[in-house]
Design a protein around this motif. Structure first.
Motif, PDB file in Angstrom:
ATOM      1  N   LYS A 269       0.820  -1.214   0.000  1.00 49.78           N
ATOM      2  CA  LYS A 269       0.000   0.000   0.000  1.00 49.78           C
ATOM      3  C   LYS A 269       0.850   1.259   0.000  1.00 49.78           C
ATOM      4  CE  LYS A 269      -3.933  -2.158   2.354  1.00 49.78           C
ATOM      5  NZ  LYS A 269      -4.681  -2.256   3.631  1.00 49.78           N
ATOM      6  N   ALA A 270       1.984   1.199   0.697  1.00 46.85           N
ATOM      7  CA  ALA A 270       2.871   2.367   0.739  1.00 46.85           C
ATOM      8  C   ALA A 270       3.546   2.587  -0.609  1.00 46.85           C
ATOM      9  CB  ALA A 270       3.921   2.187   1.834  1.00 46.85           C
ATOM     10  N   ILE A 271       4.028   1.499  -1.215  1.00 45.63           N
ATOM     11  CA  ILE A 271       4.718   1.617  -2.502  1.00 45.63           C
ATOM     12  C   ILE A 271       3.781   2.135  -3.585  1.00 45.63           C
ATOM     13  CG2 ILE A 271       5.832   0.308  -4.356  1.00 45.63           C
ATOM     14  CD1 ILE A 271       7.109  -1.461  -2.271  1.00 45.63           C
ATOM     15  N   THR A 272       2.515   1.736  -3.517  1.00 46.67           N
ATOM     16  CA  THR A 272       1.543   2.168  -4.535  1.00 46.67           C
ATOM     17  C   THR A 272       0.815   3.451  -4.143  1.00 46.67           C
ATOM     18  OG1 THR A 272      -0.055   0.626  -3.557  1.00 46.67           O
ATOM     19  CG2 THR A 272       1.191  -0.140  -5.470  1.00 46.67           C
ATOM     20  N   ARG A 273       1.230   4.034  -3.058  1.00 47.95           N
ATOM     21  CA  ARG A 273       0.737   5.347  -2.585  1.00 47.95           C
ATOM     22  C   ARG A 273      -0.719   5.323  -2.135  1.00 47.95           C
ATOM     23  NH1 ARG A 273       2.388  10.546  -6.173  1.00 47.95           N
ATOM     24  NH2 ARG A 273       0.189  10.485  -6.785  1.00 47.95           N
ATOM     25  N   ILE A 274      -1.201   4.139  -1.748  1.00 52.14           N
ATOM     26  CA  ILE A 274      -2.535   4.058  -1.160  1.00 52.14           C
ATOM     27  C   ILE A 274      -2.512   4.654   0.239  1.00 52.14           C
ATOM     28  CG2 ILE A 274      -4.288   2.447  -0.274  1.00 52.14           C
ATOM     29  CD1 ILE A 274      -3.667   0.656  -2.644  1.00 52.14           C
ATOM     30  N   ILE A 275      -1.407   4.419   0.956  1.00 55.35           N
ATOM     31  CA  ILE A 275      -1.198   5.043   2.266  1.00 55.35           C
ATOM     32  C   ILE A 275       0.114   5.808   2.236  1.00 55.35           C
ATOM     33  CG2 ILE A 275      -2.522   3.294   3.524  1.00 55.35           C
ATOM     34  CD1 ILE A 275       0.128   2.024   4.371  1.00 55.35           C
ATOM     35  N   SER A 276       0.242   6.767   3.125  1.00 58.37           N
ATOM     36  CA  SER A 276       1.463   7.574   3.198  1.00 58.37           C
ATOM     37  C   SER A 276       2.497   6.884   4.082  1.00 58.37           C
ATOM     38  CB  SER A 276       1.159   8.959   3.769  1.00 58.37           C
ATOM     39  OG  SER A 276       0.215   9.629   2.964  1.00 58.37           O
ATOM     40  N   HIS A 277       3.755   7.141   3.806  1.00 61.61           N
ATOM     41  CA  HIS A 277       4.807   6.636   4.675  1.00 61.61           C
ATOM     42  C   HIS A 277       5.325   7.779   5.544  1.00 61.61           C
ATOM     43  CE1 HIS A 277       6.807   7.930   0.912  1.00 61.61           C
ATOM     44  NE2 HIS A 277       7.846   8.263   1.671  1.00 61.61           N
ATOM     45  N   ARG A 278       5.889   7.420   6.686  1.00 61.40           N
ATOM     46  CA  ARG A 278       6.332   8.431   7.645  1.00 61.40           C
ATOM     47  C   ARG A 278       7.663   9.055   7.265  1.00 61.40           C
ATOM     48  NH1 ARG A 278       5.004   6.015  13.686  1.00 61.40           N
ATOM     49  NH2 ARG A 278       2.765   5.743  13.384  1.00 61.40           N
ATOM     50  N   SER A 279       8.582   8.210   6.846  1.00 66.56           N
ATOM     51  CA  SER A 279       9.913   8.718   6.482  1.00 66.56           C
ATOM     52  C   SER A 279      10.556   7.746   5.514  1.00 66.56           C
ATOM     53  CB  SER A 279      10.787   8.892   7.731  1.00 66.56           C
ATOM     54  OG  SER A 279      10.963   7.663   8.406  1.00 66.56           O
ATOM     55  N   GLY A 280      11.706   8.138   5.003  1.00 66.95           N
ATOM     56  CA  GLY A 280      12.353   7.351   3.967  1.00 66.95           C
ATOM     57  C   GLY A 280      11.774   7.699   2.608  1.00 66.95           C
ATOM     58  N   SER A 281      12.084   6.896   1.620  1.00 69.90           N
ATOM     59  CA  SER A 281      11.599   7.209   0.271  1.00 69.90           C
ATOM     60  C   SER A 281      11.293   5.946  -0.529  1.00 69.90           C
ATOM     61  CB  SER A 281      12.641   8.042  -0.487  1.00 69.90           C
ATOM     62  OG  SER A 281      13.868   7.342  -0.591  1.00 69.90           O
ATOM     63  N   ILE A 282      10.405   6.128  -1.508  1.00 69.34           N
ATOM     64  CA  ILE A 282      10.065   5.090  -2.480  1.00 69.34           C
ATOM     65  C   ILE A 282      10.391   5.677  -3.846  1.00 69.34           C
ATOM     66  CG2 ILE A 282       8.245   3.626  -3.418  1.00 69.34           C
ATOM     67  CD1 ILE A 282       6.735   4.275  -0.687  1.00 69.34           C
ATOM     68  N   VAL A 283      11.301   5.038  -4.556  1.00 68.05           N
ATOM     69  CA  VAL A 283      11.818   5.611  -5.800  1.00 68.05           C
ATOM     70  C   VAL A 283      11.450   4.728  -6.986  1.00 68.05           C
ATOM     71  CG1 VAL A 283      13.898   6.336  -7.031  1.00 68.05           C
ATOM     72  CG2 VAL A 283      13.744   6.649  -4.544  1.00 68.05           C
ATOM     73  N   LEU A 284      10.851   5.350  -7.982  1.00 69.57           N
ATOM     74  CA  LEU A 284      10.505   4.671  -9.230  1.00 69.57           C
ATOM     75  C   LEU A 284      11.099   5.452 -10.391  1.00 69.57           C
ATOM     76  CD1 LEU A 284       8.960   2.544 -10.896  1.00 69.57           C
ATOM     77  CD2 LEU A 284       6.947   4.039 -10.785  1.00 69.57           C
ATOM     78  N   ASP A 285      11.906   4.795 -11.176  1.00 69.76           N
ATOM     79  CA  ASP A 285      12.586   5.428 -12.318  1.00 69.76           C
ATOM     80  C   ASP A 285      13.341   6.679 -11.897  1.00 69.76           C
ATOM     81  OD1 ASP A 285      11.624   3.476 -14.051  1.00 69.76           O
ATOM     82  OD2 ASP A 285       9.805   4.606 -14.510  1.00 69.76           O
TER      83      ASP A 285
END
Length: 281
Positions: free
Chosen positions: A47-63
């Motif tokens: 859910k976090a990776i697909t942006r259904i829910i927000s994450h608190r810290s850190g990052s998710i990087v695509l391309d």
């Protein structure tokens, strides 16, 4: 090649942190399976990776870009997700449901273009659901319904597809049907598949890459040989497993297992001691 990764990702609900400083890399054009016990953070991660829910810290990087800064429609053209229990609108036909996958490409009043109709029919054909096009979704069997949801994800024309427990509630034949379909999409269409599975033998059989989670952290990530073994399964599931070979695929498979009761009790005792110690202080 890695297009998608997380960097020190933290995700939680309220005060409870579920995913902790998670660093994972998703191989491109491969099938990645996430395994772990209930509540370990598998679905939360998806859910976090697909942006259904927000994450608190850190990052998710695509391309090379942080997904939080990506336009929603642009992101929806890159990745699709099939939730664990998708909501069904009563009376919706299969064709209408699959057409929802074209949302990122629609403009103005949202009318379907000729291109949209072509893609919808292709998605129905690929998933073997063309004959259901004008039938109500809620009148289908579990296996048929799951293939229709996959058709909707395909109609979205994304290179990356996430599926949260796609075989749940399906009988053995329909489970195999869905997994073989996903494998075919990966091989024939170069789709990157990321899914959560509970069945270890299915994970070993169909995945190129397996991520084993426990308490929101990666215990081990790698191919089936590296993950489906006694040591890793002991850490992740607290079981003493006997590992053999699948006679058809030569992949490792869990033949049988026992709970490690003594150590499980010790862990609970340690948790109780820790709780008491905090209370005293």
């Amino acid at each position: 090649m890695i297009r998608l990764n997380t960097d020190n990702l933290n995700v939680g609900y309220g005060e409870h942190l579920i995913v902790k400083n998670l660093n994972v890399e998703i191989p491109d054009k491969k099938i990645t399976t996430i395994i772990g016990s209930n509540g370990c953070g598998k679905s939360t991660l998806l859910k976090a990776i697909t942006r259904i829910i927000s994450h608190r810290s850190g990052s998710i990087v695509l391309d090379g870009k942080d997904i939080t800064k990506e336009n929603t429609k642009v992101l929806a053209k890159k990745m699709a997700i099939l939730p664990q229990t998708p909501d069904i609108i009563n009376g919706l036909t299969v064709g209408e449901l699959v057409s929802y996958g074209r949302f990122p490409y629609q403009k103005g009043f949202g009318r379907l273009s000729n291109r949209d109709i072509e893609v919808i029919d292709w998605a129905l054909e690929v998933t073997g659901t063309s004959t259901f096009k004008y039938r109500s979704v809620d009148a289908l069997s579990g296996g048929q319904r799951q293939r229709v949801w996959i058709a909707m994800a395909l109609a979205q024309e994304t290179e990356i597809i996430f599926l949260d427990e796609p075989t749940t509630y399906l009988d053995m034949a329909h489970q195999l049907e869905v997994l073989e379909l996903l494998q075919r999409l990966n091989i024939e269409q170069d789709r990157t598949i990321i899914m959560v599975l509970h069945d270890l033998n299915q994970a070993a059989r169909f995945a190129d890459y397996i991520i084993a989670l426990k308490d929101g952290e990666v215990v081990k990530a790698g191919n089936s040989e590296e993950v489906i073994n006694r040591s890793v399964l002991k850490k992740v599931f607290h079981i003493d497993a006997e590992i053999g070979r699948d006679p058809r695929t030569n992949k490792p498979m869990c033949i049988t297992y026992n709970l490690i009761k003594g150590e499980q009790k010790n862990e609970k005792d340690l948790d109780s001691i820790s709780t008491i110690a905090h209370a005293v202080h």
